[in-house]
Motif scaffolding. Structure first.
Motif, PDB file in Angstrom:
ATOM      1  N   ASP A 196       0.597  -1.288   0.002  1.00  0.00           N
ATOM      2  CA  ASP A 196       0.102   0.043   0.104  1.00  0.00           C
ATOM      3  C   ASP A 196       0.765   1.262   0.121  1.00  0.00           C
ATOM      4  O   ASP A 196       1.993   1.225   0.541  1.00  0.00           O
ATOM      5  CB  ASP A 196      -0.760  -0.162   1.343  1.00  0.00           C
ATOM      6  CG  ASP A 196      -2.037   0.973   1.370  1.00  0.00           C
ATOM      7  OD1 ASP A 196      -3.004   0.697   0.982  1.00  0.00           O
ATOM      8  OD2 ASP A 196      -1.494   2.232   1.698  1.00  0.00           O
ATOM      9  N   GLY A 240      -5.870   3.141  -1.294  1.00  0.00           N
ATOM     10  CA  GLY A 240      -5.507   1.976  -0.417  1.00  0.00           C
ATOM     11  C   GLY A 240      -6.014   2.508   1.090  1.00  0.00           C
ATOM     12  O   GLY A 240      -7.191   3.379   1.115  1.00  0.00           O
ATOM     13  N   PHE A 241      -5.354   2.270   2.155  1.00  0.00           N
ATOM     14  CA  PHE A 241      -5.668   2.483   3.386  1.00  0.00           C
ATOM     15  C   PHE A 241      -6.154   4.073   3.784  1.00  0.00           C
ATOM     16  O   PHE A 241      -7.006   4.293   4.366  1.00  0.00           O
ATOM     17  CB  PHE A 241      -4.309   2.154   4.535  1.00  0.00           C
ATOM     18  CG  PHE A 241      -3.867   1.051   4.483  1.00  0.00           C
ATOM     19  CD1 PHE A 241      -4.883  -0.125   4.087  1.00  0.00           C
ATOM     20  CD2 PHE A 241      -2.676   0.475   5.106  1.00  0.00           C
ATOM     21  CE1 PHE A 241      -4.366  -1.418   4.000  1.00  0.00           C
ATOM     22  CE2 PHE A 241      -2.337  -0.691   4.915  1.00  0.00           C
ATOM     23  CZ  PHE A 241      -3.350  -1.618   4.425  1.00  0.00           C
ATOM     24  N   ARG A 292      -9.486   4.980   2.197  1.00  0.00           N
ATOM     25  CA  ARG A 292     -10.522   4.028   2.717  1.00  0.00           C
ATOM     26  C   ARG A 292     -10.657   4.623   4.039  1.00  0.00           C
ATOM     27  O   ARG A 292     -11.956   4.798   4.707  1.00  0.00           O
ATOM     28  CB  ARG A 292      -9.961   2.447   3.163  1.00  0.00           C
ATOM     29  CG  ARG A 292      -9.674   1.836   1.828  1.00  0.00           C
ATOM     30  CD  ARG A 292      -9.440   0.605   1.973  1.00  0.00           C
ATOM     31  NE  ARG A 292     -10.456  -0.412   2.650  1.00  0.00           N
ATOM     32  CZ  ARG A 292     -10.289  -1.465   2.874  1.00  0.00           C
ATOM     33  NH1 ARG A 292      -9.303  -2.385   2.678  1.00  0.00           N
ATOM     34  NH2 ARG A 292     -11.442  -2.061   3.599  1.00  0.00           N
ATOM     35  N   MET A 293      -9.827   5.287   4.902  1.00  0.00           N
ATOM     36  CA  MET A 293      -9.787   5.883   6.167  1.00  0.00           C
ATOM     37  C   MET A 293     -10.507   7.020   6.139  1.00  0.00           C
ATOM     38  O   MET A 293     -11.552   7.555   6.866  1.00  0.00           O
ATOM     39  CB  MET A 293      -8.592   5.921   6.932  1.00  0.00           C
ATOM     40  CG  MET A 293      -8.623   6.352   8.568  1.00  0.00           C
ATOM     41  SD  MET A 293      -9.549   5.375   9.510  1.00  0.00           S
ATOM     42  CE  MET A 293      -8.376   4.186   9.880  1.00  0.00           C
ATOM     43  N   SER A 326      -8.320   7.053  14.467  1.00  0.00           N
ATOM     44  CA  SER A 326      -8.247   7.172  13.003  1.00  0.00           C
ATOM     45  C   SER A 326      -7.086   8.444  12.440  1.00  0.00           C
ATOM     46  O   SER A 326      -6.461   8.168  11.355  1.00  0.00           O
ATOM     47  CB  SER A 326      -9.655   7.759  12.554  1.00  0.00           C
ATOM     48  OG  SER A 326     -10.701   6.620  12.603  1.00  0.00           O
ATOM     49  N   PHE A 383      -3.488   6.686  12.695  1.00  0.00           N
ATOM     50  CA  PHE A 383      -3.184   5.897  11.461  1.00  0.00           C
ATOM     51  C   PHE A 383      -3.048   6.892  10.413  1.00  0.00           C
ATOM     52  O   PHE A 383      -1.817   6.512   9.551  1.00  0.00           O
ATOM     53  CB  PHE A 383      -4.320   4.988  11.220  1.00  0.00           C
ATOM     54  CG  PHE A 383      -4.785   3.852  12.165  1.00  0.00           C
ATOM     55  CD1 PHE A 383      -3.686   3.033  12.484  1.00  0.00           C
ATOM     56  CD2 PHE A 383      -6.120   3.698  12.363  1.00  0.00           C
ATOM     57  CE1 PHE A 383      -3.916   2.341  13.439  1.00  0.00           C
ATOM     58  CE2 PHE A 383      -6.280   2.792  13.562  1.00  0.00           C
ATOM     59  CZ  PHE A 383      -5.452   1.978  13.959  1.00  0.00           C
ATOM     60  N   TRP A 423       0.593   7.039   8.296  1.00  0.00           N
ATOM     61  CA  TRP A 423       0.816   6.725   6.821  1.00  0.00           C
ATOM     62  C   TRP A 423       1.342   7.757   6.127  1.00  0.00           C
ATOM     63  O   TRP A 423       1.476   7.713   4.891  1.00  0.00           O
ATOM     64  CB  TRP A 423      -0.518   6.265   6.535  1.00  0.00           C
ATOM     65  CG  TRP A 423      -1.147   5.047   6.813  1.00  0.00           C
ATOM     66  CD1 TRP A 423      -0.337   4.010   7.607  1.00  0.00           C
ATOM     67  CD2 TRP A 423      -2.588   4.783   7.253  1.00  0.00           C
ATOM     68  NE1 TRP A 423      -1.298   3.075   8.185  1.00  0.00           N
ATOM     69  CE2 TRP A 423      -2.674   3.447   7.708  1.00  0.00           C
ATOM     70  CE3 TRP A 423      -3.688   5.371   6.878  1.00  0.00           C
ATOM     71  CZ2 TRP A 423      -3.901   2.894   8.209  1.00  0.00           C
ATOM     72  CZ3 TRP A 423      -4.909   4.640   6.962  1.00  0.00           C
ATOM     73  CH2 TRP A 423      -4.894   3.538   7.862  1.00  0.00           C
ATOM     74  N   GLU A 433      -8.789  -4.463   8.013  1.00  0.00           N
ATOM     75  CA  GLU A 433      -7.618  -4.966   8.316  1.00  0.00           C
ATOM     76  C   GLU A 433      -6.222  -4.119   7.650  1.00  0.00           C
ATOM     77  O   GLU A 433      -6.403  -3.526   6.248  1.00  0.00           O
ATOM     78  CB  GLU A 433      -7.337  -6.339   7.820  1.00  0.00           C
ATOM     79  CG  GLU A 433      -8.371  -7.343   8.339  1.00  0.00           C
ATOM     80  CD  GLU A 433      -7.951  -7.476   9.883  1.00  0.00           C
ATOM     81  OE1 GLU A 433      -6.870  -7.469  10.267  1.00  0.00           O
ATOM     82  OE2 GLU A 433      -8.856  -8.266  10.392  1.00  0.00           O
ATOM     83  N   MET A 434      -5.216  -3.801   8.537  1.00  0.00           N
ATOM     84  CA  MET A 434      -4.079  -3.089   8.219  1.00  0.00           C
ATOM     85  C   MET A 434      -2.758  -3.911   8.072  1.00  0.00           C
ATOM     86  O   MET A 434      -1.767  -3.578   7.700  1.00  0.00           O
ATOM     87  CB  MET A 434      -4.018  -1.791   9.156  1.00  0.00           C
ATOM     88  CG  MET A 434      -5.065  -0.975   9.182  1.00  0.00           C
ATOM     89  SD  MET A 434      -4.951   0.088  10.514  1.00  0.00           S
ATOM     90  CE  MET A 434      -6.729   0.629  10.691  1.00  0.00           C
ATOM     91  N   ASP A 435      -2.853  -5.183   8.561  1.00  0.00           N
ATOM     92  CA  ASP A 435      -1.792  -5.845   8.559  1.00  0.00           C
ATOM     93  C   ASP A 435      -2.407  -7.485   8.633  1.00  0.00           C
ATOM     94  O   ASP A 435      -3.577  -7.840   8.506  1.00  0.00           O
ATOM     95  CB  ASP A 435      -0.902  -5.584   9.699  1.00  0.00           C
ATOM     96  CG  ASP A 435       0.804  -5.959   9.483  1.00  0.00           C
ATOM     97  OD1 ASP A 435       1.006  -6.837   8.457  1.00  0.00           O
ATOM     98  OD2 ASP A 435       1.594  -5.421  10.115  1.00  0.00           O
TER      99      ASP A 435
END
Length: 323
Positions: free
Chosen positions: A14, A44-45, A48-49, A88, A91, A95, A294-296
């Protein structure tokens, strides 16, 4: 895998992870990793967040816990939920999301968000060291006024050198978990502002608390404080591990322009020993609780995030040893 194959495996990730691999392990040109980091907002992550953010600036309608989380939910759910605003933001910040993407969020949170503890205003913090440390990190990232929380965190360092989120219940002994979170908050403030005499002294004191204990031992007996301290887990959240601590000390040493402290040697070798013959590190534990996605990987599977963090720490440590 060879080192090259491991890096290729990490790069197939990602954007939230890939840009960091490019910058810190591959040493890609800045324009290359900057371009990847810019994708965090749209792929990606990160994307989505961002899609889960509420109109009022929050996530899941709450500051630290979702709006629908109560005692009944706590009994029904296996672990703490990780979907509310603070998590949130944590994260997204980790990132590498450009804070410009969240323009106006700090102001919305000032107006709309209150801590579950006594409905205190969001950027004013509350009484938990870890929560306040996360708020400092997110505040300096988003440009909020968090000077009052910084002063609070400095003032609530315990006599033995570290912090404990349970101080309000009478605890006078520092916690490894609370101390690493508090240190990360103060380091973020020092990096962003240059810090103050008080913040730098508090950070030095907290670092000494962990270094005196070799990052994983009891000061009184020299024994390992518990099995959790050497169990590698991602995301770090508020959970202490030797890798979480080593990652902090790397960042602090680079900012302070200091050499690695030799008292970390055993902890570093513990991290190194967790590397599998194929060159990767496994997820050794997962945190239960509600998440957006899921992040991992699951426990027991090769983790790109843990492999990245471990390789970065070992490269820093080994390079210093060569010098």
């Amino acid at each position: 895998m060879t080192e090259t194959q491991t890096l290729e495996w990490l790069l197939d990730s990602d954007p939230a992870l890939k840009w960091q691999v490019q910058r810190d392990l591959v040493r890609s040109p800045p324009d290359e990793w900057h371009a990847t980091r810019d994708r965090v907002a749209t792929e990606g992550f990160g994307a989505r967040m961002l899609a889960h953010q509420d109109e009022d600036g929050q996530w899941a309608g709450g500051a630290y816990f979702p709006a629908d989380f109560d005692e009944a939910s706590a009994e029904a759910e296996e672990g703490q939920p990780w979907t509310a605003t603070t998590w949130s933001l944590n994260f997204l910040r980790e990132w590498g999301l450009d804070p410009v993407v969240l323009a106006g969020t700090a102001e919305k949170l000032a107006t709309n968000s209150r801590w579950e503890y006594e409905q205190l205003p969001y950027w004013g913090g509350e009484v938990d060291c870890c929560i306040n440390a996360f708020t400092i990190e997110n505040g300096v990232w988003l440009g909020a006024e968090i000077g009052g929380i910084v002063d609070w965190l400095v003032e609530h360092r315990l006599a033995d050198g570290g912090w404990n989120c349970e101080w309000i219940d009478g605890s006078t002994r520092s916690s490894f978990h609370s101390t690493i979170s508090s240190l990360r908050g103060l380091l973020a403030y020092d990096i962003a502002t240059g810090g103050t005499v008080a913040t730098r002294a508090a950070r030095r004191g907290g670092e000494e608390y962990l270094l005196e204990r070799a990052l994983f031992k009891r000061l009184s007996t020299g024994e390992q404080v518990g099995p959790w301290v050497t169990r590698l887990v991602h995301p770090f959240l508020w959970v202490y591990s030797v890798l979480n601590a080593a990652d902090y000390f790397r960042k602090a040493a680079l900012f302070d322009a200091t050499a690695p402290d030799p008292r970390m040697t055993e902890a570093i070798e513990l991290v190194r020993s967790r590397r599998r013959p194929d060159g990767v590190w496994l997820q050794e534990r997962t945190q239960k609780g509600r998440i957006w996605f899921e992040m991992d990987v699951a426990e027991g599977e090769p983790s790109k995030w843990l492999t990245f963090y471990a390789m970065r720490v070992l490269e820093w440590w080994d390079a210093a040893a060569l010098r």
